[in-house]
Design a protein around this motif. Structure first.
Motif, short mmCIF file in Angstrom:
data_model
loop_
_atom_site.label_atom_id
_atom_site.label_comp_id
_atom_site.label_asym_id
_atom_site.label_seq_id
_atom_site.Cartn_x
_atom_site.Cartn_y
_atom_site.Cartn_z
N LYS A 1 0.88 -1.29 -0.01
CA LYS A 1 0.00 -0.03 0.09
C LYS A 1 0.76 1.31 -0.07
N GLN A 2 1.87 1.46 0.86
CA GLN A 2 2.88 2.58 0.81
C GLN A 2 3.35 2.92 -0.37
N SER A 3 4.10 1.90 -1.02
CA SER A 3 4.44 2.08 -2.23
C SER A 3 3.70 2.50 -3.39
N VAL A 4 2.35 1.77 -3.38
CA VAL A 4 1.44 2.06 -4.33
C VAL A 4 0.91 3.42 -4.25
N GLN A 5 0.81 4.10 -3.09
CA GLN A 5 0.50 5.38 -2.90
C GLN A 5 1.65 6.47 -3.15
N GLN A 6 2.84 5.94 -3.02
CA GLN A 6 4.26 6.74 -3.39
C GLN A 6 4.03 6.91 -5.09
N VAL A 7 3.53 5.76 -5.68
CA VAL A 7 3.70 6.00 -7.23
C VAL A 7 2.44 6.87 -7.47
N ARG A 8 1.27 6.89 -6.95
CA ARG A 8 0.44 7.86 -7.24
C ARG A 8 0.88 9.26 -6.91
#
Length: 314
Positions: free
Chosen positions: A64-71
């Motif tokens: 979740k954290q890395s997905v949010q960082q991508v966004r």
């Protein structure tokens, strides 16, 4: 000189109003995504291009954290003409994300240029794709434009050539071709016989058929091998550069579907493509070069053992 001109036609600058949209697929690698966008942004025509980004959702809590960082990276002030970000509310997986995303943009625009978050375009790559899409738009036999090429023997090849091989790391196509994409692996397998399998796999030198069978057993989920099979079974062909126009930075162990792999290490063309083929039959020298590369791609016994050990220790 007459023979040369009969074989190739020179490139031209794509009018702004004819630029194709670009599709980027991203998941959980913010640094890769940023580098891909920075490289794309430097391309000729990027500022006048529409960008669609399909950002997949987290597969598990740990992502979740890395997905949010991508966004967060996607929402920065990029200099494209327009940026449309589609944030998936769940994990679609790469194959479903690609199939759905490409289908959506094809319905809207009729053609598109596609890359994933680990692909770096050389500054003239976007121009190459746009020119090829316009040049071959009405050529039903040409179903795919590729931007990647292995480090094969280019001595018998010009800047671009026609091949059955469909390179999927960075590519482009039209809705007229994409409509023939067959997602059902059983329907794909039913259309193959021994002769077609041999042709599909470059005389059994590359593991495309093994991937097809793994897809049937749900051991892999590859949109790319199904797209290659769909093009192949229609008798379609691709335009590919003899020297890669993109760098793939995803084979560093960071990808969901890729380990550490030197097979995709290749030199990048530093000048624009200037010639495209007029003869739209498969280039024999291209076939031989690809078959030779596939046959010898794994290297010697020591190189294979080293690569196996590195991937096991990841």
């Amino acid at each position: 000189m007459q023979t040369f001109l009969a074989s190739f036609v020179y490139s031209f600058n794509t009018p702004m109003e004819q630029l194709s949209p670009v599709i980027l697929f991203a998941y959980n690698r913010p640094e890769h995504t940023q580098r891909a966008l920075e490289a794309l942004e430097k391309n000729v025509g990027a500022a006048d291009s529409i960008l669609y980004v399909f950002a997949d959702g987290a597969k598990h809590d740990g992502a979740k954290q890395s997905v949010q960082q991508v966004r967060d990276v996607l929402k920065r002030a990029w200099t494209f003409k327009a940026v449309h970000i589609i944030e998936r509310d769940r994990n679609w997986g790469l194959a479903n994300n690609v199939m759905d995303g490409v289908g959506q943009v094809m319905k809207e625009h009729g053609r598109a240029i596609v890359l994933e978050d680990d692909v770096l375009f050389a500054p003239h790559t976007l121009q190459y794709f746009n020119e090829a899409l316009i040049r071959y738009e009405k050529e039903e036999k040409i179903m795919h434009i590729g931007g990647f090429m292995y480090e094969l023997d280019r001595s018998g090849l010009d800047e671009t050539f026609v091949t059955r091989y469909v390179a999927s790391q960075a590519w482009a196509t039209w809705s007229r071709a994409w409509q023939h994409f067959e997602p059902n692996i059983d329907q794909i397998i039913a259309q193959f016989d021994d002769a077609k399998i041999a042709a599909f796999t470059f005389d059994h030198t590359m593991n495309f058929w093994r991937t097809i069978l793994q897809q049937q057993k749900a051991q892999v989920d590859s949109w790319a091998v199904r797209w290659y099979a769909s093009v192949f079974l229609r008798g379609g062909l691709a335009i590919e550069p003899s020297q890669s126009l993109i760098e793939n930075i995803g084979h560093d162990g960071s990808g969901v579907h890729s380990g550490i792999n030197t097979m995709f290490e290749t030199s990048i063309r530093s000048t624009p493509i200037t010639r495209f083929p007029l003869d739209l039959t498969e280039n024999p020298a291209g076939y031989v070069a690809l078959r030779h590369f596939f046959k010898h791609r794994k290297g010697n016994l020591f190189q294979r053992a080293y690569r196996f050990a590195i991937n096991k220790l990841r």
